[in-house]
Design an enzyme around this catalytic site. Sequence first.
Site, mmCIF file in Angstrom:
data_model
loop_
_atom_site.group_PDB
_atom_site.id
_atom_site.type_symbol
_atom_site.label_atom_id
_atom_site.label_comp_id
_atom_site.label_asym_id
_atom_site.label_seq_id
_atom_site.Cartn_x
_atom_site.Cartn_y
_atom_site.Cartn_z
ATOM 1 N N ALA A 124 5.194 -2.392 12.060
ATOM 2 C CA ALA A 124 5.338 -1.667 10.784
ATOM 3 C C ALA A 124 5.113 -0.163 10.919
ATOM 4 O O ALA A 124 6.011 0.642 10.614
ATOM 5 C CB ALA A 124 4.375 -2.267 9.767
ATOM 6 N N SER B 75 9.480 -4.710 14.324
ATOM 7 C CA SER B 75 9.621 -4.652 12.855
ATOM 8 C C SER B 75 9.629 -6.046 12.228
ATOM 9 O O SER B 75 10.564 -6.420 11.524
ATOM 10 C CB SER B 75 10.910 -3.902 12.474
ATOM 11 O OG SER B 75 10.857 -2.601 12.984
ATOM 12 N N ASP C 191 -2.834 -0.503 11.116
ATOM 13 C CA ASP C 191 -4.106 -1.225 11.239
ATOM 14 C C ASP C 191 -5.072 -0.613 12.246
ATOM 15 O O ASP C 191 -6.218 -1.042 12.340
ATOM 16 C CB ASP C 191 -3.834 -2.671 11.668
ATOM 17 C CG ASP C 191 -3.242 -3.516 10.558
ATOM 18 O OD1 ASP C 191 -3.028 -2.990 9.460
ATOM 19 O OD2 ASP C 191 -2.997 -4.720 10.807
ATOM 20 N N CYS D 5 3.125 -10.900 7.615
ATOM 21 C CA CYS D 5 2.752 -11.374 6.267
ATOM 22 C C CYS D 5 3.477 -12.675 5.922
ATOM 23 O O CYS D 5 3.008 -13.456 5.093
ATOM 24 C CB CYS D 5 3.111 -10.333 5.207
ATOM 25 S SG CYS D 5 2.667 -8.654 5.654
HETATM 26 C C1 LIG Z 1 -0.862 -13.938 8.690
HETATM 27 C C2 LIG Z 1 -0.831 -12.555 8.138
HETATM 28 C C3 LIG Z 1 -0.503 -12.336 6.810
HETATM 29 C C4 LIG Z 1 -0.480 -11.047 6.303
HETATM 30 N N1 LIG Z 1 -0.166 -10.855 4.975
HETATM 31 C C5 LIG Z 1 -0.135 -9.588 4.467
HETATM 32 C C6 LIG Z 1 0.225 -9.360 3.107
HETATM 33 O O1 LIG Z 1 0.514 -10.306 2.352
HETATM 34 N N2 LIG Z 1 0.239 -8.084 2.648
HETATM 35 C C7 LIG Z 1 -0.054 -7.008 3.460
HETATM 36 O O2 LIG Z 1 0.000 -5.851 2.999
HETATM 37 N N3 LIG Z 1 -0.389 -7.204 4.767
HETATM 38 C C8 LIG Z 1 -0.440 -8.455 5.277
HETATM 39 N N4 LIG Z 1 -0.764 -8.655 6.601
HETATM 40 C C9 LIG Z 1 -1.155 -7.502 7.426
HETATM 41 C C10 LIG Z 1 0.052 -6.801 8.036
HETATM 42 O O3 LIG Z 1 0.825 -7.705 8.760
HETATM 43 C C11 LIG Z 1 -0.464 -5.699 8.950
HETATM 44 O O4 LIG Z 1 -1.295 -4.850 8.209
HETATM 45 C C12 LIG Z 1 0.677 -4.879 9.537
HETATM 46 O O5 LIG Z 1 1.478 -5.670 10.361
HETATM 47 C C13 LIG Z 1 0.102 -3.710 10.336
HETATM 48 O O6 LIG Z 1 1.131 -3.030 10.963
HETATM 49 P P1 LIG Z 1 0.841 -2.159 12.260
HETATM 50 O O7 LIG Z 1 2.151 -1.614 12.680
HETATM 51 O O8 LIG Z 1 -0.278 -1.239 12.006
HETATM 52 O O9 LIG Z 1 0.269 -3.183 13.331
HETATM 53 P P2 LIG Z 1 0.903 -4.519 13.946
HETATM 54 O O10 LIG Z 1 1.811 -5.185 12.991
HETATM 55 O O11 LIG Z 1 -0.249 -5.284 14.493
HETATM 56 O O12 LIG Z 1 1.773 -3.946 15.134
HETATM 57 C C14 LIG Z 1 1.202 -3.353 16.252
HETATM 58 C C15 LIG Z 1 2.138 -3.620 17.411
HETATM 59 O O13 LIG Z 1 1.675 -2.870 18.518
HETATM 60 C C16 LIG Z 1 1.841 -3.644 19.693
HETATM 61 N N5 LIG Z 1 0.894 -3.106 20.655
HETATM 62 C C17 LIG Z 1 -0.464 -3.035 20.544
HETATM 63 N N6 LIG Z 1 -1.004 -2.446 21.609
HETATM 64 C C18 LIG Z 1 0.028 -2.133 22.425
HETATM 65 C C19 LIG Z 1 0.111 -1.494 23.690
HETATM 66 N N7 LIG Z 1 -0.978 -1.070 24.316
HETATM 67 N N8 LIG Z 1 1.320 -1.342 24.237
HETATM 68 C C20 LIG Z 1 2.462 -1.767 23.607
HETATM 69 N N9 LIG Z 1 2.435 -2.382 22.414
HETATM 70 C C21 LIG Z 1 1.232 -2.549 21.827
HETATM 71 C C22 LIG Z 1 1.548 -5.066 19.252
HETATM 72 O O14 LIG Z 1 2.171 -6.009 20.101
HETATM 73 C C23 LIG Z 1 2.146 -5.078 17.836
HETATM 74 O O15 LIG Z 1 3.467 -5.564 17.812
HETATM 75 C C24 LIG Z 1 -0.791 -9.948 7.145
HETATM 76 C C25 LIG Z 1 -1.112 -10.157 8.484
HETATM 77 C C26 LIG Z 1 -1.138 -11.433 8.981
HETATM 78 C C27 LIG Z 1 -1.501 -11.647 10.429
#
Ligand SMILES: Cc1cc2nc3c(=O)[nH]c(=O)nc-3n(C[C@H](O)[C@H](O)[C@H](O)COP(=O)(O)OP(=O)(O)OC[C@H]3O[C@@H](n4cnc5c(N)ncnc54)[C@H](O)[C@@H]3O)c2cc1C
Length: 464
Positions: free
Chosen positions: A20, A50, A296, A54
């Site tokens: 995200a 992407s 996150d 959720c």
């Molecule tokens: C079951 C579930 C239900 C959810 N429901 C909701 C909801 O209803 N509403 C809501 O607002 N949020 C919800 N969330 C939370 C939401 O999914 C997360 O807040 C969101 O995905 C965060 O996005 P992000 O890009 O910060 O991190 P992430 O989605 O965790 O993406 C981080 C990415 O970085 C990659 N990565 C990490 N370290 C490295 C590295 N060193 N090298 C290369 N790649 C790396 C990981 O593989 C991952 O793909 C839910 C989460 C889960 C697990």
Amino acid sequence: MNMSRTRDTRERLVVIGGDAAGMSAASQARRMRDPDELEIVAFERGHFTSYSACGIPYWVGGDVAGPDQLIARTPEEHRERGIGLRMRTEVTEIDVERQRVRARDLDSGTETWTSYDKLVIATGARPIRPDMPGADAPGVHGVQTLDDGQALIDTLAHARGRRAVVVGAGYIGVEMAEALINRGYEVTVVNRGSEPMSTLDPDMGRLVHEAMEGLGITMVNDTEVTKVLTGEDGRVRAVATQDAEYPADVVVLGIGVRPETALARAAGLPLGSHGGLLTDLAMRVRGHENIWAGGDCVEVLDLVSGQERHIALGTHANKHGQVIGTGVGGGYATFPGVVGTAVSKVCDLEIARTGLREKDARRVGLQFVSVTIESTSRAGYYPGASPMTVKMLAERRTGRLLGVQIVGREGAGKRVDIAAVALTAGMTVERMTALDLGYAPPFSPVWDPVLVAARKAVAKVRGS
Ligand SMILES: Cc1cc2nc3c(=O)[nH]c(=O)nc-3n(C[C@H](O)[C@H](O)[C@H](O)COP(=O)(O)OP(=O)(O)OC[C@H]3O[C@@H](n4cnc5c(N)ncnc54)[C@H](O)[C@@H]3O)c2cc1C
């Protein structure tokens, strides 16, 4: 091997994390800057980009087919838009001084260095794995990524029996418990707190507890899991607490997440007390002009309490990405902070919250009044009207709105958005009572439940 940059005149943006926050940032930067000005290289260690974590509970529960439906944009689609994606490639080091990252191709094991002019850290969060015997046994699953979701679905397809234990009763635990019920499992939820959904006050969490029991879920509160017990084949067979054992053919962990900031910590970047990266309002890592972070892996400012918090929500991650991409692209955008709004559901019970709980208000030294009202989703005489409970907190003397929790059926959840706007605007409960909300019998009583709560809060503030 050192894969130094091709020496053209373009700037290079490196993004760590392909979901995200990372891909929103990359996509927005791409919209603002052409490929002949800005090269974008994104590293993702998993198989997907992407994607909507959720949606995992609804995929597991059978409401959505997934995982394809949960993917907003594939690596190929990103590449077509001019983003150089390195899939299954994990960044293992950030060298801030020399402006480069080291990455390992997880399939071949090769390591390369890639230099950057601008860096975005969007590494997300890491699920908490309990430090206890058996926690990594086959049959014990987290649900953080689509790979995790697929692994759980595979286990469910081949499980010996149909008993599931969910550890933790935050919104992910609650949603997963319902998903497993929908798949025909007998479900026990073991929860450390006094009621499920600790983002609510316990009196509101009680309503969720009752709804879960109504679905046939066995709730075990105030209890910690001490061990996962395995059978002769090494697979999970039960979950043990101090006083009991709960037989399990599958265990789902939903005990929260921590910011994934090991790389950032090792690079000497600033972290807050919750372990998340600290940024300014433009999502630049504090003290680092050319490094941004979002999603996150960062801490956010809570606009109600004035404190930094770690809140792992996709809604924030997408907004952070947008702000970051705008900044990287040379524009101006900020993310001012959050009021702590979240919505969830179990069966047809909608659960919503925004702002502070009683314990949050106490912790930051706010004196408050608290009211709880019962109302209905529609005019009482209109078919389908269902009960709704609204709890509201307001500051003593000033009457400033501090928080709202809503539990009820159809139409309850998104009503919290009224309160989120009021909180963001810094409204008093008195000002809220005059809000010009829409009314017709199929949508609400003539006094919307949120306004009924605000009126009661006004009376209590005056009395205080
Ligand atoms: C079951 C579930 C239900 C959810 N429901 C909701 C909801 O209803 N509403 C809501 O607002 N949020 C919800 N969330 C939370 C939401 O999914 C997360 O807040 C969101 O995905 C965060 O996005 P992000 O890009 O910060 O991190 P992430 O989605 O965790 O993406 C981080 C990415 O970085 C990659 N990565 C990490 N370290 C490295 C590295 N060193 N090298 C290369 N790649 C790396 C990981 O593989 C991952 O793909 C839910 C989460 C889960 C697990």
